[in-house]
Design a protein around this motif. Structure first.
Motif, PDB file in Angstrom:
ATOM      1  N   HIS A 187      -1.139   4.470  -6.319  1.00  0.00           N
ATOM      2  CA  HIS A 187      -2.346   3.709  -6.632  1.00  0.00           C
ATOM      3  C   HIS A 187      -2.763   3.868  -8.087  1.00  0.00           C
ATOM      4  O   HIS A 187      -2.505   4.887  -8.715  1.00  0.00           O
ATOM      5  CB  HIS A 187      -3.500   4.166  -5.740  1.00  0.00           C
ATOM      6  CG  HIS A 187      -3.261   3.936  -4.302  1.00  0.00           C
ATOM      7  ND1 HIS A 187      -3.979   4.563  -3.315  1.00  0.00           N
ATOM      8  CD2 HIS A 187      -2.379   3.143  -3.646  1.00  0.00           C
ATOM      9  CE1 HIS A 187      -3.561   4.172  -2.137  1.00  0.00           C
ATOM     10  NE2 HIS A 187      -2.581   3.317  -2.318  1.00  0.00           N
TER      11      HIS A 187
ATOM     12  N   ASN B 192       0.808  -1.221   0.000  1.00  0.00           N
ATOM     13  CA  ASN B 192       0.000   0.000   0.000  1.00  0.00           C
ATOM     14  C   ASN B 192       0.840   1.269   0.000  1.00  0.00           C
ATOM     15  O   ASN B 192       0.306   2.358  -0.147  1.00  0.00           O
ATOM     16  CB  ASN B 192      -0.960   0.003   1.187  1.00  0.00           C
ATOM     17  CG  ASN B 192      -2.072  -0.992   0.991  1.00  0.00           C
ATOM     18  OD1 ASN B 192      -2.518  -1.216  -0.131  1.00  0.00           O
ATOM     19  ND2 ASN B 192      -2.514  -1.606   2.066  1.00  0.00           N
TER      20      ASN B 192
ATOM     21  N   VAL C 298      -6.353  -0.246  -6.398  1.00  0.00           N
ATOM     22  CA  VAL C 298      -7.265  -0.035  -5.249  1.00  0.00           C
ATOM     23  C   VAL C 298      -8.674   0.185  -5.742  1.00  0.00           C
ATOM     24  O   VAL C 298      -8.926   0.526  -6.856  1.00  0.00           O
ATOM     25  CB  VAL C 298      -6.842   1.169  -4.382  1.00  0.00           C
ATOM     26  CG1 VAL C 298      -5.535   0.875  -3.713  1.00  0.00           C
ATOM     27  CG2 VAL C 298      -6.774   2.433  -5.183  1.00  0.00           C
TER      28      VAL C 298
END
Length: 92
Positions: free
Chosen positions: A54, A50, A92
């Motif tokens: 993204h 993460n 995402v």
């Protein structure tokens, strides 16, 4: 996560031209699931995926290459300074 059938629906208007052959769209490549553990963690010293930039699940290129949530893609762009610039994105 169970492995199953992944279906992408595209409208006729989305199929009017080949998105991936457009001159402004860099090469996107879906990477194997273990790629983060094997390479990115060691090379870039990231704690988890993460921390990568993204790419949205509904991004046209992400849909085209069949990206799913938490999968990583490698984007290769031509560069005048280094010849080829490589970046990574998590979906995402």
């Amino acid at each position: 996560m169970e492995k199953g059938v992944h279906v992408q629906l595209f409208g006729v208007d989305e199929l009017q031209f080949d998105l991936m052959s457009h001159s402004l769209v860099p090469n996107h490549e879906r990477l194997p699931e273990n790629y983060f553990d094997d390479f990115l963690r060691e090379q870039f010293h990231l704690d988890n995926a993460n921390q990568l930039p993204h790419i949205l699940l509904n991004d046209p290129v992400a849909r085209y290459i069949g990206l799913r949530r938490n999968e990583i893609c490698r984007i290769t762009r031509p560069s005048t300074k280094v010849g080829e610039a490589i970046s990574f994105r998590i979906c995402v």
